[in-house]
Design an enzyme around this catalytic site. Structure first.
Site, PDB file in Angstrom:
ATOM      1  N   ARG A 113      27.568 -21.721  38.899  1.00  0.00           N
ATOM      2  CA  ARG A 113      27.476 -23.038  38.246  1.00  0.00           C
ATOM      3  C   ARG A 113      28.596 -23.206  37.225  1.00  0.00           C
ATOM      4  O   ARG A 113      29.193 -24.275  37.103  1.00  0.00           O
ATOM      5  CB  ARG A 113      26.107 -23.188  37.576  1.00  0.00           C
ATOM      6  CG  ARG A 113      24.976 -23.351  38.563  1.00  0.00           C
ATOM      7  CD  ARG A 113      23.636 -23.324  37.867  1.00  0.00           C
ATOM      8  NE  ARG A 113      23.467 -24.452  36.964  1.00  0.00           N
ATOM      9  CZ  ARG A 113      22.480 -24.508  36.060  1.00  0.00           C
ATOM     10  NH1 ARG A 113      21.620 -23.494  35.936  1.00  0.00           N
ATOM     11  NH2 ARG A 113      22.352 -25.554  35.274  1.00  0.00           N
TER      12      ARG A 113
ATOM     13  N   HIS B 152      19.243 -27.724  25.584  1.00  0.00           N
ATOM     14  CA  HIS B 152      18.947 -26.565  26.427  1.00  0.00           C
ATOM     15  C   HIS B 152      20.069 -25.545  26.424  1.00  0.00           C
ATOM     16  O   HIS B 152      20.159 -24.725  27.336  1.00  0.00           O
ATOM     17  CB  HIS B 152      18.668 -27.035  27.865  1.00  0.00           C
ATOM     18  CG  HIS B 152      17.431 -27.883  27.964  1.00  0.00           C
ATOM     19  ND1 HIS B 152      17.212 -28.748  29.014  1.00  0.00           N
ATOM     20  CD2 HIS B 152      16.368 -28.024  27.139  1.00  0.00           C
ATOM     21  CE1 HIS B 152      16.057 -29.383  28.833  1.00  0.00           C
ATOM     22  NE2 HIS B 152      15.521 -28.961  27.697  1.00  0.00           N
TER      23      HIS B 152
ATOM     24  N   GLY C 102      20.136 -40.757  33.498  1.00  0.00           N
ATOM     25  CA  GLY C 102      20.236 -39.655  34.457  1.00  0.00           C
ATOM     26  C   GLY C 102      19.280 -38.511  34.199  1.00  0.00           C
ATOM     27  O   GLY C 102      19.641 -37.346  34.377  1.00  0.00           O
TER      28      GLY C 102
HETATM   29  C1  BV8 Z   1       8.967 -25.041  26.164  1.00  0.00           C
HETATM   30  C2  BV8 Z   1      18.533 -24.960  30.991  1.00  0.00           C
HETATM   31  C3  BV8 Z   1       7.341 -24.012  24.845  1.00  0.00           C
HETATM   32  C4  BV8 Z   1      18.736 -23.889  31.972  1.00  0.00           C
HETATM   33  C5  BV8 Z   1      16.465 -26.153  31.508  1.00  0.00           C
HETATM   34  C6  BV8 Z   1       4.181 -25.004  33.667  1.00  0.00           C
HETATM   35  C7  BV8 Z   1       4.768 -23.759  33.808  1.00  0.00           C
HETATM   36  C8  BV8 Z   1       5.824 -23.328  32.982  1.00  0.00           C
HETATM   37  C9  BV8 Z   1       6.307 -24.182  31.977  1.00  0.00           C
HETATM   38  C10 BV8 Z   1       5.731 -25.427  31.843  1.00  0.00           C
HETATM   39  C11 BV8 Z   1       4.675 -25.852  32.689  1.00  0.00           C
HETATM   40  N1  BV8 Z   1       4.353 -27.113  32.323  1.00  0.00           N
HETATM   41  C12 BV8 Z   1       5.152 -27.526  31.296  1.00  0.00           C
HETATM   42  C13 BV8 Z   1       5.969 -26.512  30.977  1.00  0.00           C
HETATM   43  C14 BV8 Z   1       6.992 -26.553  29.911  1.00  0.00           C
HETATM   44  C15 BV8 Z   1       8.364 -26.573  30.573  1.00  0.00           C
HETATM   45  C16 BV8 Z   1       8.486 -27.779  31.474  1.00  0.00           C
HETATM   46  O1  BV8 Z   1       8.654 -28.893  31.010  1.00  0.00           O
HETATM   47  N2  BV8 Z   1       8.390 -27.537  32.796  1.00  0.00           N
HETATM   48  C17 BV8 Z   1       8.460 -28.641  33.753  1.00  0.00           C
HETATM   49  C18 BV8 Z   1       9.316 -28.225  34.942  1.00  0.00           C
HETATM   50  C19 BV8 Z   1       7.044 -28.988  34.164  1.00  0.00           C
HETATM   51  N3  BV8 Z   1       9.324 -26.665  29.484  1.00  0.00           N
HETATM   52  C20 BV8 Z   1       9.765 -25.532  28.898  1.00  0.00           C
HETATM   53  O2  BV8 Z   1       9.455 -24.409  29.251  1.00  0.00           O
HETATM   54  C21 BV8 Z   1      10.648 -25.746  27.682  1.00  0.00           C
HETATM   55  N4  BV8 Z   1      10.198 -24.901  26.632  1.00  0.00           N
HETATM   56  O3  BV8 Z   1       8.192 -25.886  26.494  1.00  0.00           O
HETATM   57  O4  BV8 Z   1       8.692 -24.072  25.253  1.00  0.00           O
HETATM   58  C22 BV8 Z   1       7.325 -23.025  23.792  1.00  0.00           C
HETATM   59  C23 BV8 Z   1       6.967 -23.444  22.526  1.00  0.00           C
HETATM   60  C24 BV8 Z   1       6.905 -22.515  21.537  1.00  0.00           C
HETATM   61  C25 BV8 Z   1       7.239 -21.167  21.782  1.00  0.00           C
HETATM   62  C26 BV8 Z   1       7.635 -20.768  23.070  1.00  0.00           C
HETATM   63  C27 BV8 Z   1       7.673 -21.701  24.086  1.00  0.00           C
HETATM   64  C28 BV8 Z   1      12.085 -25.354  28.013  1.00  0.00           C
HETATM   65  C29 BV8 Z   1      12.632 -26.317  29.010  1.00  0.00           C
HETATM   66  C30 BV8 Z   1      14.131 -26.054  29.216  1.00  0.00           C
HETATM   67  C31 BV8 Z   1      14.333 -25.408  30.576  1.00  0.00           C
HETATM   68  N5  BV8 Z   1      15.778 -25.300  30.807  1.00  0.00           N
HETATM   69  N6  BV8 Z   1      17.794 -26.038  31.635  1.00  0.00           N
HETATM   70  C32 BV8 Z   1      19.654 -24.337  33.083  1.00  0.00           C
HETATM   71  O5  BV8 Z   1      20.107 -25.489  33.107  1.00  0.00           O
HETATM   72  O6  BV8 Z   1      19.901 -23.482  33.952  1.00  0.00           O
HETATM   73  S1  BV8 Z   1      15.679 -27.468  32.201  1.00  0.00           S
HETATM   74  C33 BV8 Z   1      16.633 -28.231  33.400  1.00  0.00           C
HETATM   75  O7  BV8 Z   1      15.876 -29.389  33.777  1.00  0.00           O
HETATM   76  C34 BV8 Z   1      17.977 -28.768  32.952  1.00  0.00           C
HETATM   77  O8  BV8 Z   1      18.244 -28.637  31.571  1.00  0.00           O
HETATM   78  C35 BV8 Z   1      17.830 -30.249  33.274  1.00  0.00           C
HETATM   79  O9  BV8 Z   1      18.577 -31.043  32.470  1.00  0.00           O
HETATM   80  C36 BV8 Z   1      16.405 -30.412  32.978  1.00  0.00           C
HETATM   81  C37 BV8 Z   1      15.730 -31.697  33.288  1.00  0.00           C
HETATM   82  O10 BV8 Z   1      16.182 -32.169  34.490  1.00  0.00           O
HETATM   83  P1  BV8 Z   1      17.042 -33.524  34.464  1.00  0.00           P
HETATM   84  O11 BV8 Z   1      18.201 -33.340  33.539  1.00  0.00           O
HETATM   85  O12 BV8 Z   1      16.152 -34.671  34.209  1.00  0.00           O
HETATM   86  O13 BV8 Z   1      17.613 -33.491  35.916  1.00  0.00           O
HETATM   87  P2  BV8 Z   1      16.847 -33.947  37.240  1.00  0.00           P
HETATM   88  O14 BV8 Z   1      17.632 -33.449  38.388  1.00  0.00           O
HETATM   89  O15 BV8 Z   1      15.394 -33.610  37.116  1.00  0.00           O
HETATM   90  O16 BV8 Z   1      16.934 -35.543  37.195  1.00  0.00           O
HETATM   91  C38 BV8 Z   1      18.188 -36.190  37.368  1.00  0.00           C
HETATM   92  C39 BV8 Z   1      17.883 -37.659  37.352  1.00  0.00           C
HETATM   93  O17 BV8 Z   1      19.112 -38.378  37.426  1.00  0.00           O
HETATM   94  C40 BV8 Z   1      17.050 -38.094  38.544  1.00  0.00           C
HETATM   95  O18 BV8 Z   1      16.070 -39.018  38.085  1.00  0.00           O
HETATM   96  C41 BV8 Z   1      18.068 -38.783  39.464  1.00  0.00           C
HETATM   97  O19 BV8 Z   1      17.503 -39.862  40.185  1.00  0.00           O
HETATM   98  C42 BV8 Z   1      19.047 -39.334  38.456  1.00  0.00           C
HETATM   99  N7  BV8 Z   1      20.418 -39.489  38.956  1.00  0.00           N
HETATM  100  C43 BV8 Z   1      21.049 -38.744  39.893  1.00  0.00           C
HETATM  101  N8  BV8 Z   1      22.330 -39.172  40.012  1.00  0.00           N
HETATM  102  C44 BV8 Z   1      22.497 -40.181  39.113  1.00  0.00           C
HETATM  103  C45 BV8 Z   1      21.282 -40.392  38.434  1.00  0.00           C
HETATM  104  N9  BV8 Z   1      21.128 -41.332  37.486  1.00  0.00           N
HETATM  105  C46 BV8 Z   1      22.213 -42.087  37.177  1.00  0.00           C
HETATM  106  N10 BV8 Z   1      23.419 -41.936  37.774  1.00  0.00           N
HETATM  107  C47 BV8 Z   1      23.590 -41.004  38.743  1.00  0.00           C
HETATM  108  N11 BV8 Z   1      24.781 -40.876  39.346  1.00  0.00           N
END
Ligand code: BV8
Ligand code: ZN
Length: 239
Positions: free
Chosen positions: A67, A115, A182
């Site tokens: 990446r 992040h 996005g």
């Molecule tokens: C936390 C870094 C608590 C690494 C990333 C069940 C199990 C385990 C965990 C959880 C769970 N339920 C909830 C959680 C919490 C979890 C979470 O939210 N999970 C989700 C999946 C359910 N969150 C966490 O664990 C966070 N920490 O909660 O800690 C805590 C508190 C105290 C003490 C200890 C712990 C940490 C979350 C961070 C994870 N790291 N990234 C890496 O990148 O390798 S997340 C990863 O997803 C990226 O950062 C990315 O940015 C992020 C979100 O995705 P998006 O950016 O939205 O990207 P996506 O592809 O989804 O969407 C793109 C959009 O753009 C689409 O809508 C598409 O249509 C649109 N698009 C596409 N092209 C275009 C466009 N729009 C406009 N123009 C275009 N051209």
């Protein structure tokens, strides 16, 4: 496109952007959940977690190095440059979930990396942290203290850097306009930031090629791409 809120845009002093992988899609960087999604090939819970790292550090490092090379070869697109350009007219902050550094490379000066960053590494044990300046002779790379180095990114289950998260909430809670670009708003706690802005009476704009869970609560939600839409937003504001 923005006629109905052009007065609010012109009057606004502080504009905050919340961006996700979609803003870098037109720079050739795959998104997480789209059809070209990164995670189509890899299982996110397999790779972007601390357990996965300790289970197979080499595999996780290979994923990040692939990446990072892709990101270094990419360039900011007109979506990133429009946001940077807007700093000439308004107070602008960018709260990004992306780790690609493209906002900074486009010239944005107030970027909060929720992040972390793919171009920074840190030690798994001591407090060593540094920018990555070249590729590694071995994976996983080792720290001078002998322990493994890791990408300085926030993995699932890890909390966000407290200082960055605190500032992000302050920015979201005190802006006149929030532009959400996005992001699928699937990941917490970053997906709470638009809620803070809305609660504080900000004008809410979304630019996303797909519907998101917050599309219906936006003042304007455009089904269009970042690179084609953000320059129009900036010209509406700067006219
Ligand atoms: C936390 C870094 C608590 C690494 C990333 C069940 C199990 C385990 C965990 C959880 C769970 N339920 C909830 C959680 C919490 C979890 C979470 O939210 N999970 C989700 C999946 C359910 N969150 C966490 O664990 C966070 N920490 O909660 O800690 C805590 C508190 C105290 C003490 C200890 C712990 C940490 C979350 C961070 C994870 N790291 N990234 C890496 O990148 O390798 S997340 C990863 O997803 C990226 O950062 C990315 O940015 C992020 C979100 O995705 P998006 O950016 O939205 O990207 P996506 O592809 O989804 O969407 C793109 C959009 O753009 C689409 O809508 C598409 O249509 C649109 N698009 C596409 N092209 C275009 C466009 N729009 C406009 N123009 C275009 N051209
Ligand atoms: Zn060390």
């Amino acid at each position: 496109m923005f006629e109905k809120i052009s007065n609010q845009l012109k009057k606004a002093e502080k504009i905050v952007f919340v961006t996700g992988a979609g803003i870098s899609q037109e720079s050739g960087i795959p998104t997480f959940r789209g059809k070209d999604g990164l995670w189509r090939k890899y299982d996110p819970m397999k790779l972007a977690t601390i357990d996965a790292f300790y289970e197979d550090p080499k595999l996780v490092w290979e994923w990040y190095e692939e990446r990072r090379k892709n990101i270094l070869a990419a360039n900011p697109n007109p979506g990133h440059t429009a946001i940077a350009e807007l700093e000439k007219y308004k107070q602008v902050s960018v709260l990004t979930q992306n780790i690609d550094g493209l906002h900074q490379r486009a010239g944005s000066t107030r970027v909060y990396e929720l992040h972390g960053s793919i171009i920074t590494i840190k030690c798994t044990v001591c407090d060593f942290k540094d920018k990555i300046v070249s590729s590694f002779s071995q994976l996983p790379p080792l720290c001078k203290c002998g322990n493994m180095l890791r990408p300085d990114v926030v993995w699932f289950g890890e909390s966000l850097p407290q200082d960055v998260w605190k500032s992000a909430i302050e920015q979201a809670s005190s802006c006149d306009v929030m532009v959400v670009v996005g992001t699928s708003l699937a990941v917490s706690p970053a997906n709470l930031l638009p809620v803070y802005a809305k609660q504080n009476g900000a004008t809410m704009i979304e630019v996303n090629i797909e519907q998101t869970p917050m599309s219906s609560s936006m003042d304007i939600s455009l089904r269009s791409s970042a690179a084609s839409t953000l320059p129009v937003l900036v010209s509406t504001i700067s006219e």
